[in-house]
Design a protein around this motif. Structure first.
Motif, mmCIF file in Angstrom:
data_model
loop_
_atom_site.group_PDB
_atom_site.id
_atom_site.type_symbol
_atom_site.label_atom_id
_atom_site.label_comp_id
_atom_site.label_asym_id
_atom_site.label_seq_id
_atom_site.Cartn_x
_atom_site.Cartn_y
_atom_site.Cartn_z
ATOM 1 N N HIS A 173 20.821 13.263 21.485
ATOM 2 C CA HIS A 173 20.857 11.443 21.234
ATOM 3 C C HIS A 173 20.277 11.411 19.887
ATOM 4 C CE1 HIS A 173 16.863 12.771 22.698
ATOM 5 N NE2 HIS A 173 16.536 11.851 22.184
ATOM 6 N N PRO A 174 20.391 9.968 19.540
ATOM 7 C CA PRO A 174 19.992 9.684 18.273
ATOM 8 C C PRO A 174 18.492 9.769 18.202
ATOM 9 C CG PRO A 174 21.602 7.923 19.347
ATOM 10 C CD PRO A 174 21.214 9.031 20.333
ATOM 11 N N SER A 175 18.015 9.926 16.964
ATOM 12 C CA SER A 175 16.374 9.960 16.841
ATOM 13 C C SER A 175 16.354 9.625 15.464
ATOM 14 C CB SER A 175 15.941 11.533 16.980
ATOM 15 O OG SER A 175 16.611 12.299 16.070
ATOM 16 N N ALA A 176 15.030 9.278 15.104
ATOM 17 C CA ALA A 176 14.765 8.860 13.723
ATOM 18 C C ALA A 176 14.230 10.041 13.026
ATOM 19 C CB ALA A 176 13.355 7.707 13.842
ATOM 20 N N PHE A 177 14.737 10.038 11.632
ATOM 21 C CA PHE A 177 14.109 11.127 10.705
ATOM 22 C C PHE A 177 13.626 10.500 9.707
ATOM 23 C CE2 PHE A 177 14.631 14.002 7.219
ATOM 24 C CZ PHE A 177 14.099 15.335 7.635
ATOM 25 N N VAL A 178 12.410 11.027 9.355
ATOM 26 C CA VAL A 178 11.603 10.322 8.188
ATOM 27 C C VAL A 178 11.904 11.203 6.987
ATOM 28 C CG1 VAL A 178 9.430 9.960 6.860
ATOM 29 C CG2 VAL A 178 9.731 9.369 9.543
ATOM 30 N N TYR A 179 12.513 10.423 6.075
ATOM 31 C CA TYR A 179 12.899 10.812 4.608
ATOM 32 C C TYR A 179 11.608 10.770 3.757
ATOM 33 C CZ TYR A 179 18.036 11.805 5.897
ATOM 34 O OH TYR A 179 18.799 12.490 6.408
ATOM 35 N N VAL B 80 0.890 -1.103 -0.050
ATOM 36 C CA VAL B 80 0.058 0.149 -0.115
ATOM 37 C C VAL B 80 0.808 1.328 -0.010
ATOM 38 C CG1 VAL B 80 -1.953 -1.070 0.966
ATOM 39 C CG2 VAL B 80 -0.316 -0.076 2.407
ATOM 40 N N GLY B 81 2.004 1.192 0.087
ATOM 41 C CA GLY B 81 2.928 2.236 0.089
ATOM 42 C C GLY B 81 4.482 1.961 0.639
ATOM 43 N N MET B 82 5.320 3.156 0.930
ATOM 44 C CA MET B 82 6.565 2.927 1.500
ATOM 45 C C MET B 82 6.987 3.873 2.592
ATOM 46 S SD MET B 82 8.362 5.668 0.321
ATOM 47 C CE MET B 82 9.884 4.991 0.503
ATOM 48 N N ILE B 83 7.960 3.480 3.355
ATOM 49 C CA ILE B 83 8.452 4.475 3.997
ATOM 50 C C ILE B 83 10.082 4.233 4.272
ATOM 51 C CG2 ILE B 83 8.157 3.114 6.295
ATOM 52 C CD1 ILE B 83 7.097 5.918 7.610
ATOM 53 N N TRP B 84 10.801 5.622 4.367
ATOM 54 C CA TRP B 84 12.181 5.523 4.600
ATOM 55 C C TRP B 84 12.432 6.532 5.594
ATOM 56 C CZ3 TRP B 84 15.334 9.010 0.923
ATOM 57 C CH2 TRP B 84 16.506 9.068 1.177
ATOM 58 N N PHE B 85 13.240 5.970 6.538
ATOM 59 C CA PHE B 85 13.520 6.660 7.557
ATOM 60 C C PHE B 85 15.121 6.461 7.937
ATOM 61 C CE2 PHE B 85 12.290 3.204 10.210
ATOM 62 C CZ PHE B 85 13.217 2.932 11.218
ATOM 63 N N ALA B 86 15.779 7.427 8.885
ATOM 64 C CA ALA B 86 17.118 6.936 9.031
ATOM 65 C C ALA B 86 17.357 7.479 10.613
ATOM 66 C CB ALA B 86 18.088 8.040 8.309
ATOM 67 N N VAL B 87 18.299 6.616 11.448
ATOM 68 C CA VAL B 87 18.684 7.092 12.545
ATOM 69 C C VAL B 87 19.820 8.329 12.590
ATOM 70 C CG1 VAL B 87 19.871 6.342 14.970
ATOM 71 C CG2 VAL B 87 18.328 4.850 13.246
ATOM 72 N N ARG B 88 19.476 9.266 13.082
ATOM 73 C CA ARG B 88 20.355 10.473 12.705
ATOM 74 C C ARG B 88 20.801 10.940 14.418
ATOM 75 N NH1 ARG B 88 18.039 14.824 8.626
ATOM 76 N NH2 ARG B 88 17.533 15.799 10.509
#
Length: 158
Positions: A86-92, A73-81
């Motif tokens: 402290h580290p967090s997730a960023f949705v690209y 139904v779709g897609m998602i891309w995130f990275a740990v930055r």
């Protein structure tokens, strides 16, 4: 319910071809890039962020699957930055395919994303959304996301 399924190399190649063009168009529409340079800039950013495709370090690319119907139904891309303290997730990138919109998949995906980021030991998710994308802004606000900064511009006739 939506399930995050690691993107295959074949899926990634199709995603990349489509997304570079769409990303360039979003920047043109937002007035950030000139049409003559947009595609090249978008390609450059993708190469910098994902030098090893789906295997790029600290980047997570998923196809979104309706686990009852077994359909994507779709897609998602995130990275740990590692920004701030402290580290967090960023949705690209996050996309629900047109034919599956307005069925709750967006909200389900954000819930699945929260679970995945918690598994990775992260407690914050951030993202960028273009100001003209009112549907996305509404979805994120309903899911509890808050505006942390706001970039504004005014077009002048010259």
């Amino acid at each position: 319910m939506v399930r995050l399924v690691p993107m295959t190399e074949k899926e990634f190649q199709a995603y990349r071809r489509r997304s570079v063009k769409e990303y360039a168009q979003e920047h043109i529409r937002a007035g950030n890039w000139h049409p003559s340079e947009a595609l090249q800039k978008a390609e450059k950013e993708f190469l910098q962020l994902l030098p090893d495709g789906v295997a790029s370090k600290n980047h997570y690319l998923f196809s979104l699957e309706d686990d009852h119907a077994g359909v994507q139904v779709g897609m998602i891309w995130f990275a740990v930055r590692d920004e701030a303290s402290h580290p967090s997730a960023f949705v690209y990138d996050f996309l629900i395919y047109e034919e599956f919109r307005r069925r709750g998949y967006g909200r389900q995906t954000l819930t699945a994303l929260e679970e995945k980021t918690k598994e990775l030991g992260l407690d914050t998710i951030s993202l960028h959304v273009f100001g003209h994308n009112q549907a996305a802004i509404a979805l994120y606000q309903q899911a509890g996301y808050e505006t942390t900064s706001l970039y504004m511009a005014k077009k002048l006739s010259v």
